[in-house]
Design a protein around this motif. Structure first.
Motif, PDB file in Angstrom:
ATOM      1  N   ARG A  43      17.740  25.074  20.971  1.00 23.89           N
ATOM      2  CA  ARG A  43      17.816  23.944  21.445  1.00 23.89           C
ATOM      3  C   ARG A  43      18.172  23.456  22.495  1.00 23.89           C
ATOM      4  O   ARG A  43      17.845  22.300  23.351  1.00 23.89           O
ATOM      5  CB  ARG A  43      18.348  22.835  20.279  1.00 23.89           C
ATOM      6  N   GLU A  44      19.036  24.172  23.082  1.00 26.62           N
ATOM      7  CA  GLU A  44      19.556  24.020  24.485  1.00 26.62           C
ATOM      8  C   GLU A  44      18.648  24.816  25.575  1.00 26.62           C
ATOM      9  O   GLU A  44      18.821  24.510  26.716  1.00 26.62           O
ATOM     10  CB  GLU A  44      21.055  24.669  24.596  1.00 26.62           C
ATOM     11  N   GLU A  45      17.666  25.415  25.180  1.00 23.05           N
ATOM     12  CA  GLU A  45      16.585  26.080  26.150  1.00 23.05           C
ATOM     13  C   GLU A  45      15.948  25.140  27.115  1.00 23.05           C
ATOM     14  O   GLU A  45      15.528  24.184  26.568  1.00 23.05           O
ATOM     15  CB  GLU A  45      16.063  27.354  25.516  1.00 23.05           C
ATOM     16  N   VAL A  97      12.594  22.912  25.510  1.00 25.27           N
ATOM     17  CA  VAL A  97      12.764  22.747  23.924  1.00 25.27           C
ATOM     18  C   VAL A  97      13.001  21.549  23.581  1.00 25.27           C
ATOM     19  O   VAL A  97      14.184  21.054  24.258  1.00 25.27           O
ATOM     20  CB  VAL A  97      13.460  23.842  23.516  1.00 25.27           C
ATOM     21  N   ASP A  98      12.395  21.003  22.565  1.00 26.04           N
ATOM     22  CA  ASP A  98      13.013  19.635  22.068  1.00 26.04           C
ATOM     23  C   ASP A  98      14.325  19.778  21.230  1.00 26.04           C
ATOM     24  O   ASP A  98      14.388  20.618  20.649  1.00 26.04           O
ATOM     25  CB  ASP A  98      11.872  19.403  20.964  1.00 26.04           C
ATOM     26  N   PRO A  99      15.168  18.962  21.618  1.00 25.25           N
ATOM     27  CA  PRO A  99      16.610  19.090  21.375  1.00 25.25           C
ATOM     28  C   PRO A  99      16.833  18.944  19.903  1.00 25.25           C
ATOM     29  O   PRO A  99      17.791  19.376  19.238  1.00 25.25           O
ATOM     30  CB  PRO A  99      17.285  17.674  21.848  1.00 25.25           C
ATOM     31  N   ASP A 100      15.569  18.404  19.044  1.00 31.31           N
ATOM     32  CA  ASP A 100      15.671  18.510  17.731  1.00 31.31           C
ATOM     33  C   ASP A 100      14.594  19.206  17.007  1.00 31.31           C
ATOM     34  O   ASP A 100      14.045  19.105  15.995  1.00 31.31           O
ATOM     35  CB  ASP A 100      15.291  16.978  17.323  1.00 31.31           C
ATOM     36  N   ARG A 147      10.170  30.354  28.699  1.00 32.57           N
ATOM     37  CA  ARG A 147       8.795  30.145  27.901  1.00 32.57           C
ATOM     38  C   ARG A 147       9.134  29.135  26.832  1.00 32.57           C
ATOM     39  O   ARG A 147       8.143  29.033  25.814  1.00 32.57           O
ATOM     40  CB  ARG A 147       8.273  31.406  27.284  1.00 32.57           C
ATOM     41  N   GLY A 148      10.134  28.224  27.043  1.00 31.60           N
ATOM     42  CA  GLY A 148      10.409  27.141  25.863  1.00 31.60           C
ATOM     43  C   GLY A 148       9.426  26.379  25.611  1.00 31.60           C
ATOM     44  O   GLY A 148       9.090  26.172  24.577  1.00 31.60           O
ATOM     45  N   GLY A 149       8.969  25.778  26.487  1.00 35.44           N
ATOM     46  CA  GLY A 149       7.728  24.816  26.443  1.00 35.44           C
ATOM     47  C   GLY A 149       6.687  25.493  25.693  1.00 35.44           C
ATOM     48  O   GLY A 149       6.029  24.834  24.581  1.00 35.44           O
ATOM     49  N   TYR A 150       6.311  26.715  25.938  1.00 35.23           N
ATOM     50  CA  TYR A 150       4.889  26.975  25.285  1.00 35.23           C
ATOM     51  C   TYR A 150       5.714  27.751  24.058  1.00 35.23           C
ATOM     52  O   TYR A 150       4.781  27.433  22.660  1.00 35.23           O
ATOM     53  CB  TYR A 150       4.438  28.541  25.888  1.00 35.23           C
ATOM     54  N   TYR A 151       6.940  28.218  23.672  1.00 37.30           N
ATOM     55  CA  TYR A 151       7.451  28.812  22.608  1.00 37.30           C
ATOM     56  C   TYR A 151       7.499  27.700  21.587  1.00 37.30           C
ATOM     57  O   TYR A 151       7.181  27.844  20.389  1.00 37.30           O
ATOM     58  CB  TYR A 151       8.718  29.556  22.705  1.00 37.30           C
ATOM     59  N   ASP A 152       8.117  26.596  21.941  1.00 37.11           N
ATOM     60  CA  ASP A 152       8.420  25.653  20.977  1.00 37.11           C
ATOM     61  C   ASP A 152       7.032  25.055  20.239  1.00 37.11           C
ATOM     62  O   ASP A 152       7.117  24.432  19.155  1.00 37.11           O
ATOM     63  CB  ASP A 152       9.025  24.260  21.829  1.00 37.11           C
ATOM     64  N   LYS A 153       5.842  25.181  20.988  1.00 33.23           N
ATOM     65  CA  LYS A 153       4.747  24.862  20.322  1.00 33.23           C
ATOM     66  C   LYS A 153       3.962  25.814  19.377  1.00 33.23           C
ATOM     67  O   LYS A 153       3.094  25.833  18.779  1.00 33.23           O
ATOM     68  CB  LYS A 153       3.602  24.284  21.164  1.00 33.23           C
ATOM     69  N   SER A 154       4.474  27.087  19.707  1.00 32.18           N
ATOM     70  CA  SER A 154       4.124  28.145  18.999  1.00 32.18           C
ATOM     71  C   SER A 154       5.043  28.789  17.751  1.00 32.18           C
ATOM     72  O   SER A 154       4.662  28.848  16.671  1.00 32.18           O
ATOM     73  CB  SER A 154       3.952  29.498  20.025  1.00 32.18           C
ATOM     74  N   GLY A 155       6.199  29.382  18.226  1.00 38.32           N
ATOM     75  CA  GLY A 155       7.094  29.972  16.998  1.00 38.32           C
ATOM     76  C   GLY A 155       6.819  31.245  16.760  1.00 38.32           C
ATOM     77  O   GLY A 155       5.640  32.013  16.933  1.00 38.32           O
TER      78      GLY A 155
END
Length: 510
Positions: free
Chosen positions: A311-313, A316-319, A230-238
């Protein structure tokens, strides 16, 4: 037990994971427990083309989520359940006419006698809620001239306060608020509901449930897993959006609320809204920096196995500075809770999976038998929501021998001890409540907006302020070390183990 009227459940997005993983197993358990009405139909619909038979295979006979249960059941019994499931292809998208869907609903209603009582379950992205509601309205499927009509929507309900209001307004164009059921599976857990009973049916707790006797309250929600796929979703959510705004603020509202006049849905929801509105909103950057903390798990080894950092998932954006750990300290501005700090944390990649609320009572003003470690000897009421569900009371007793040395003892209750009790899964309970028209465990529009009103300024500050830091913590530990500094008087967080009575204080990092 309320009588469940004959009805039809229409599931939008029925080809998706939630239907096979949660909804159909919950309906099967309700069927097995004889909770479904005599005449009941499930109609799945989505953009995928399937026949009735193919849908039944996907969600029942070939489903990994039902396999262990079906292996033990009589084939005729399973077939009777399966015969209640149907499927209708919606076409290329959710915005086209629902004429074919409406025709199928009418046919099934007449054939199976569901009395035009319909629940529409939207297992779809929130962006489709208004379009689906409009198309249902266009086909006159929202009218309650004959039979009732209800709509269930999944979280996330909004990305912020503005989008939550927009979603509410969109639904209210086509459904009245009393028809809208916003589902939060956390509220379906028996132990969450037991918060109300623990508080309001026990005279040993309710008179003490205020600023005169409670020193502080802490809530921990910990998960051992990372973001997985869920990295793509989670990176926009948190973590703050994903868990705190919804699940944890629901728990807080039950802890904070005043006694309702009675146990009716609207009386309980009125008090929950008042509780959420009484949370002191932090608007100044200084307040937010002092009372919140965000962290992100970094790579480490757990049990000798290398674990990726956030950040390795994948996706997920590396930064990325998105938080996988969020801790918030806040106050409640009313008489009952004036001056009592609340501490809430939620995180991924922690040592154990656990959700619990801890009520820390004040120590007696006059210490006759002082302890060497007084701040860890406070009386506690621990309400474990998952796993090892139960309630634990920690209180002081005399250590046998000379003198008056004080040590903490445990008095506990476990739901697992109730052998005769049939504890429903969260989705079972919530689906049955919706079928019976009981909205107690569903969030109301003003409740959702009150929760976002508290969270919005924190999210805005975290996004825009250069002064906000994201602290790293090794996967498998209890979060950033400086998170203990958030709690007053050096109490620190209670780091619970898998078992309710286990308070290990250590992690499994190797």
């Amino acid at each position: 037990m309320k009588k469940t009227k004959n009805q039809m459940l229409v599931i939008f997005g029925a080809s998706g994971d939630l239907t096979a993983r949660k909804l159909i197993p919950a309906l099967y358990n309700l069927y097995k427990g004889q909770h479904l009405p005599e005449k009941f139909v499930v109609l799945g619909t989505s953009r995928s083309f399937m026949t009735d038979a193919e849908f039944r295979e996907k969600v029942v006979s070939e489903s990994d989520f039902l396999k262990s249960k079906l292996d033990k059941e009589d084939k005729d019994f399973i077939q009777q359940f399966t015969n209640q499931l149907f499927y209708q292809d919606l076409g290329d998208n959710y915005t086209d006419s629902y004429a074919n869907l409406a025709k199928r609903i009418k046919e099934l209603n007449e054939e199976h006698g569901t009395e035009e009582n319909y629940i529409f379950y939207l297992s779809t992205p929130p962006s489709l809620y208004e379009s689906i509601a409009k198309n249902l309205c266009d086909q006159e499927l929202t009218k309650e001239d004959t039979g009732w009509k209800r709509i269930i929507v999944e979280k996330p309900f909004g990305y912020d306060l503005a989008s939550a209001k927009e979603l509410n307004d969109g639904l209210h164009h086509y459904f009245e608020e009393k028809q809208v059921y916003r589902i939060d599976h956390y509220l379906g857990k028996e132990t969450v509901q037991n918060l109300l009973v623990t508080r309001f049916s026990n005279s040993i707790f309710e008179p003490l449930w205020n600023r005169n006797y409670i020193h502080h309250v802490e809530i921990t929600n910990a998960e051992t897993v990372g973001v997985e796929k869920r990295g793509g979703y989670y990176d926009k959510s948190g973590a703050l959006r994903d868990m705190f705004q919804s699940h944890l603020l629901q728990i807080i509202s039950l802890l904070v609320m005043e006694p309702p006049i009675n146990s009716s849905a609207e009386e309980i929801r009125d008090e929950k809204v008042k509780a959420l509105k009484s949370l002191r909103v932090m608007k100044d950057e200084k307040d937010i920096l002092e009372n919140t903390l965000r962290g992100q798990y970094v790579a480490s080894q757990i049990n000798g196995e290398k674990v990726k950092g956030y950040r390795e998932e994948e996706g997920v954006d590396p930064d990325s500075t998105t938080e996988t750990y969020a801790a918030v300290k806040f106050f409640v501005d009313n008489w009952r809770w004036k001056g009592v700090p609340f501490y809430v944390r939620t995180a991924k990649r922690m040592p154990t999976k656990v959700t619990e609320a801890v009520i820390h009572f004040k120590t007696p003003h006059h210490q006759v038998f002082p302890s060497q470690d007084t701040y860890r000897q406070d009386n506690k009421l621990i309400i474990r929501i998952q796993p090892d569900e139960g309630i634990l009371i920690k209180f002081g007793v005399k250590v046998p021998g000379l003198g008056f040395h004080v040590e903490q003892a445990n008095m506990d209750f476990y739901y697992s001890d109730l052998d005769s009790a049939q504890v429903m899964d969260a989705y079972e309970r919530l689906l049955l409540d919706a079928m019976q028209g009981d909205s107690t465990l569903y969030a109301r529009a003003d409740e959702v907006e009150a929760a976002w009103n508290f969270v919005d300024p924190i999210l805005k500050c975290w996004k825009e302020s250069d002064a906000v830091t994201t602290f790293g913590y090794a996967a498998g530990t209890w979060g950033p070390k400086n998170s203990d500094e958030l709690i007053a008087e050096k109490f620190g967080w209670r780091n619970p183990g898998d078992l309710l009575t286990d308070e290990s204080g250590f992690c499994i990092l190797s």
